[in-house]
Design a protein around this motif. Structure first.
Motif, PDB file in Angstrom:
ATOM      1  N   GLU A 105       0.822  -1.213   0.000  1.00 16.04           N
ATOM      2  CA  GLU A 105       0.000   0.000   0.000  1.00 16.04           C
ATOM      3  C   GLU A 105       0.853   1.259   0.000  1.00 16.04           C
ATOM      4  O   GLU A 105       0.520   2.256  -0.646  1.00 16.04           O
ATOM      5  N   ALA A 106       1.966   1.238   0.746  1.00 17.58           N
ATOM      6  CA  ALA A 106       2.841   2.407   0.800  1.00 17.58           C
ATOM      7  C   ALA A 106       3.479   2.668  -0.566  1.00 17.58           C
ATOM      8  O   ALA A 106       3.608   3.825  -0.993  1.00 17.58           O
ATOM      9  N   ARG A 149      -5.719   6.592   0.605  1.00 19.73           N
ATOM     10  CA  ARG A 149      -5.675   7.384   1.842  1.00 19.73           C
ATOM     11  C   ARG A 149      -4.252   7.783   2.193  1.00 19.73           C
ATOM     12  O   ARG A 149      -3.986   8.917   2.591  1.00 19.73           O
ATOM     13  N   LEU A 150      -3.326   6.838   2.053  1.00 19.36           N
ATOM     14  CA  LEU A 150      -1.926   7.162   2.323  1.00 19.36           C
ATOM     15  C   LEU A 150      -1.411   8.252   1.383  1.00 19.36           C
ATOM     16  O   LEU A 150      -0.528   9.033   1.744  1.00 19.36           O
ATOM     17  N   ALA A 151      -1.960   8.304   0.177  1.00 15.14           N
ATOM     18  CA  ALA A 151      -1.537   9.290  -0.815  1.00 15.14           C
ATOM     19  C   ALA A 151      -2.243  10.629  -0.645  1.00 15.14           C
ATOM     20  O   ALA A 151      -1.999  11.553  -1.431  1.00 15.14           O
ATOM     21  N   VAL A 173      -0.476  -2.639   7.533  1.00 12.42           N
ATOM     22  CA  VAL A 173       0.367  -1.899   8.465  1.00 12.42           C
ATOM     23  C   VAL A 173      -0.473  -1.518   9.681  1.00 12.42           C
ATOM     24  O   VAL A 173      -1.649  -1.203   9.579  1.00 12.42           O
ATOM     25  N   SER A 174       0.144  -1.536  10.851  1.00  7.78           N
ATOM     26  CA  SER A 174      -0.595  -1.286  12.076  1.00  7.78           C
ATOM     27  C   SER A 174      -1.165   0.127  12.070  1.00  7.78           C
ATOM     28  O   SER A 174      -0.592   1.060  11.494  1.00  7.78           O
ATOM     29  N   TRP A 194       3.724   6.061   7.924  1.00  2.00           N
ATOM     30  CA  TRP A 194       3.840   5.716   6.502  1.00  2.00           C
ATOM     31  C   TRP A 194       3.278   6.843   5.632  1.00  2.00           C
ATOM     32  O   TRP A 194       3.814   7.143   4.568  1.00  2.00           O
ATOM     33  N   GLN A 195       2.201   7.455   6.087  1.00  2.00           N
ATOM     34  CA  GLN A 195       1.610   8.546   5.323  1.00  2.00           C
ATOM     35  C   GLN A 195       2.573   9.725   5.208  1.00  2.00           C
ATOM     36  O   GLN A 195       2.693  10.345   4.143  1.00  2.00           O
TER      37      GLN A 195
END
Length: 603
Positions: free
Chosen positions: A92-93, A137-139, A489-490, A497-498
C-alpha cells in the motif's frame, strides 16, 4: 462557487492512466508533466528521495534491488514480494507513492476539490479492494471510490457507441469485455442498454497476463542468442534486459506488421534474429488456449454461447495481439468493437463513474449493477465440541448491490463472548478462502439461554465493499464489523507511513519505518470498533522471511517486471550466474565481461 472535478484512474500493474471529465461532460486523458498519456507503475527508493515512473525504471536498470514494480500483484499481502534495499515495505505504501504522483499532476491542472474513482479488477476480493482504498488514503486522496474494470470499460464505450449498436431503448445487448493487463486476464459478460449496464458473469485467470507473452517470446529469443553467440553472453544482465525489452516491443510491433527483427553485435560478429507473426502465434498457442478457456467460463456462467454475443470490447495492451483478435473473430463471427482505445477505456470509464457520483442529482444516469465474484460466508466455533461451523451467506454470481439478513443459532449457554469470522472465497477449500475480518460480541448477559439467536446483516455494494452488522437478539450486544485485514500496516504506524509517502523520503526513512513495524507488528488489530470497549481481537503474524535473490533474477522480477516467469528465463543461461544475496549487501559473482554489445530492435 468552488469547482469540483471528476477523476478516473486506471491503476494498472504496468502503467497507470488518468482521465477527467471536461465542462462538456466528455472524458479526456490527462497528460503528465512529460506530455505522456501513461506513466510506468514503478517506484525507486533512492537515498535522498522516492522516484516514481519512467525515471524509476531507468535507475532500476543499474540498481534493481532499489526498484519496486508490479506492485498491484501484491495488494492484499502484508509486504511487497521482495525486500527493497534490504527493507520490507507494505505494498500500500508503494502504491501510494504512485497515487501521490498522480494527485500532484491533477492538482496542478485543476483547482478545487476532486472526486476520484479507481478501477480495480473484478476478481479482486474485499481485502485487495480495501488495500487499494488504503493506498489512496496514504496518498492523501480522500474522496475516493472504486469500480470494477469491466464496468468502467463498458461505461467508456457507452460514451462513444453509436445508437445502432444499442438498438431500441428497451433492448438489451449482451457484450463481452475482455480485459488483458500485464498481470491477469478477465472476461466479463455484461448486458447494456440506454438505461444502464449489468454484469452477468465474470471469470478470470490471475496468473495470465501480457507479461506471460513477453516472457514466452524472451525465452525463445534467448535460445537463439545462445545458439548464435554462445550461452556465456546470456549471463550478462544488460543483454538479458535488452532481450526482455525487445520482446515487449516486438509483441506490440507484430500487432501491426508481419515481422520484426533484432540485430545483435558481439565483438566483430553481427547476428540477426527475426521474429515473424506466424512464429510468434505458434509459440503462444498455449496461452491463447488459456484465454479461450477464461472466456468460455464467463459465457457458461452467463448461459450464453459465443454467437449470442452482440459485441466484444477489448481492454488492455495484450488484448491487441493478432492471435486474440483472430480467436474472437473466429468464435463470434464478428470483429471486436473499436470505438475507443483499449489503453484508455478503463480510465475514461472510471472518470465517468466519478462524474456520476459528482452529479447524481442531475439528469438521469445509466444504472450500474455489478456481480459478486467471490462467495461470502461466516464461521464460528461451537464451545462444547470445538467444531468449526461455516455458512455461506452470499454466493458467487449474486447481483450487486445486495443485502442479506440471516439468523444464526449459537449452541451453548453461559457464553461470555461470541467470535464470528467473515471469509470470502470457496467454502469447501480452505486454500481458496480469505479471512477478511472478525466480529466479537462481548459482555453477553449471564442468563442468556442456550441456542439463543444472532441476527447477522451483510451489505455488499456495486463496488464489492462489504459492511456487516451482528446483534444478539433482544439484547444490547451489537457490533458493526470494521474490516481491517490482519496483515495491513498497524494503525499505530499508519500516520508514519503517510508522512513518508507525502514527503517523498528516501530509503533510510523506509528502513526506520520497517524497523518499527517489525517491532510492533506481531499483533495487528482485526476488529477496530465494537459496542463494548475491550481489547481488539488479535492474530499472530509471522515475521517476514528473508528474501534471497541474485542480481539477475532481481532484474527480471522487478525491471520488466516478470517475477512470475523469471526463473524459466533464467534457466536458458548457465546456472548459478551469481551468488545468492540478501538485500544488496552480499557479494556477487561477476558475469563474463562484455566487449561490445549493440542491439537494434528495428520496429
Amino acid at each position: 462557487m468552488a469547482t469540483r472535478t471528476a477523476i478516473g484512474v486506471d491503476l494498472g500493474a504496468t502503467n497507470v492512466v488518468v482521465s477527467w471529465v471536461n465542462s462538456r461532460g466528455e472524458t479526456e486523458i490527462l497528460l503528465n508533466s512529460e506530455g505522456k498519456a501513461s506513466m510506468p507503475a514503478a517506484v525507486y527508493l533512492a537515498d535522498d528521495r522516492t522516484i516514481v515512473g519512467e525515471e524509476a525504471l531507468l535507475r532500476g536498470r543499474r540498481h534493481p534491488e532499489r526498484l519496486a514494480a508490479h506492485i498491484k500483484a501484491d495488494l492484499g499481502s502484508r509486504w511487497y514480494h521482495s525486500a527493497i534495499g534490504g527493507v520490507h515495505v507494505p505494498p500500500e505504501a508503494l502504491q501510494a507513492c504512485i497515487l501521490r504522483q498522480l494527485r500532484l499532476e491533477w492538482d496542478r491542472k485543476f483547482l478545487g476539490s476532486k472526486v476520484v474513482t479507481i478501477a480495480v479488477p473484478a476478481i479482486f476480493n474485499d481485502v485487495q479492494r480495501r488495500a487499494t482504498i488504503e493506498a489512496a488514503r496514504l496518498a492523501g486522496i480522500t474522496n475516493v471510490e472504486i469500480i470494477d474494470e469491466p464496468l468502467a470499460a463498458a461505461l467508456a464505450y457507452a460514451e462513444k457507441i453509436p445508437q445502432s449498436f444499442v438498438g431500441e431503448e428497451q433492448s438489451l445487448r449482451k457484450i463481452l469485455v475482455l480485459n488483458m493487463g500485464g498481470q491477469a486476464t478477465e472476461a466479463s459478460v455484461l448486458s447494456l442498454n440506454f438505461h444502464g449496464l449489468s454484469a452477468l458473469a465474470t471469470e478470470g485467470d490471475p496468473q495470465l497476463g501480457g507479461h506471460d507473452w513477453d516472457l514466452c517470446l524472451a525465452r525463445r529469443v534467448a535460445e537463439e542468442v545462445s545458439q548464435l553467440a554462445g550461452r556465456k553472453w546470456l549471463m550478462n544482465p544488460g543483454l538479458r534486459f535488452r532481450i526482455l525489452e525487445f520482446s515487449q516491443k516486438a509483441k506490440l510491433a507484430l500487432s501491426s506488421r508481419p515481422a520484426t527483427h533484432l540485430t545483435l553485435q558481439v565483438g566483430e560478429r553481427t547476428h540477426k534474429i527475426e521474429v515473424t507473426r506466424e512464429k510468434f502465434n505458434a509459440a503462444m498457442s498455449e496461452l491463447v488456449t488459456r484465454v479461450e478457456l477464461v472466456i468460455q467460463g464467463a459465457l457458461s456462467a452467463a448461459h450464453l454461447d459465443w454467437h449470442q454475443l452482440d459485441g466484444t470490447l477489448l481492454v488492455g495492451g495484450a488484448s491487441q495481439l493478432p492471435a486474440i483478435r483472430e480467436l474472437l473473430e473466429q468464435r463470434t463471427g464478428r470483429l471486436p468493437e473499436a470505438w475507443i482505445s483499449p489503453y484508455e477505456a478503463v480510465a475514461r470509464g472510471a472518470a465517468r463513474h466519478a462524474f456520476q457520483r459528482l452529479h447524481s442529482t442531475m439528469a438521469p444516469m445509466p444504472a450500474i449493477h455489478s456481480q459478486c465474484t467471490h462467495s461470502l460466508g461466516v464461521e464460528w466455533e461451537e464451545p462444547i465440541t470445538k467444531q468449526k461451523m461455516r455458512k455461506t451467506l452470499i454466493r458467487r454470481g449474486t447481483p450487486l448491490p445486495t443485502e442479506v439478513t440471516r439468523e444464526l443459532i449459537m449452541r451453548g449457554a453461559q457464553r461470555k463472548s461470541i467470535v464470528l469470522s467473515l471469509w470470502q472465497g470457496d467454502a469447501e477449500n480452505a486454500q481458496h478462502r480469505t479471512l477478511i475480518g472478525r466480529a466479537v460480541l462481548e459482555d453477553l448477559p449471564a442468563d442468556l439461554a442456550e441456542d439463543w439467536p444472532i441476527d447477522l446483516k451483510l451489505e455488499m455494494g456495486i463496488n464489492g465493499r462489504i459492511a456487516v452488522d451482528a446483534s444478539v437478539r433482544y439484547t444490547k450486544c451489537i457490533v458493526h464489523l470494521v474490516m481491517q485485514r490482519p496483515d495491513f500496516v498497524s494503525a499505530t504506524h499508519f500516520n508514519l507511513w503517510q508522512q513518508i509517502v507525502e514527503s517523498l523520503s528516501g530509503l533510510p526513512a523506509y528502513v526506520e519505518a520497517g524497523k518499527l513495524e517489525d517491532i510492533g507488528g506481531k499483533k495487528i488489530p482485526v476488529v477496530i470498533t465494537s459496542s463494548h470497549p475491550a481489547e481488539a481481537s488479535v492474530q499472530e503474524d509471522s515475521e517476514p522471511q528473508a528474501v534471497e535473490e541474485n542480481r539477475l533474477l532481481a532484474l527480471l522480477r522487478r525491471l520488466m517486471p516478470f517475477h512470475r516467469g523469471a526463473t524459466q528465463l533464467a534457466s536458458t543461461s548457465e546456472a548459478a550466474v551469481a551468488a545468492p544475496v540478501s538485500g544488496d549487501q552480499s557479494a556477487r559473482r561477476t558475469p563474463p565481461a562484455l566487449e561490445v554489445i549493440e542491439m537494434h530492435d528495428e520496429l
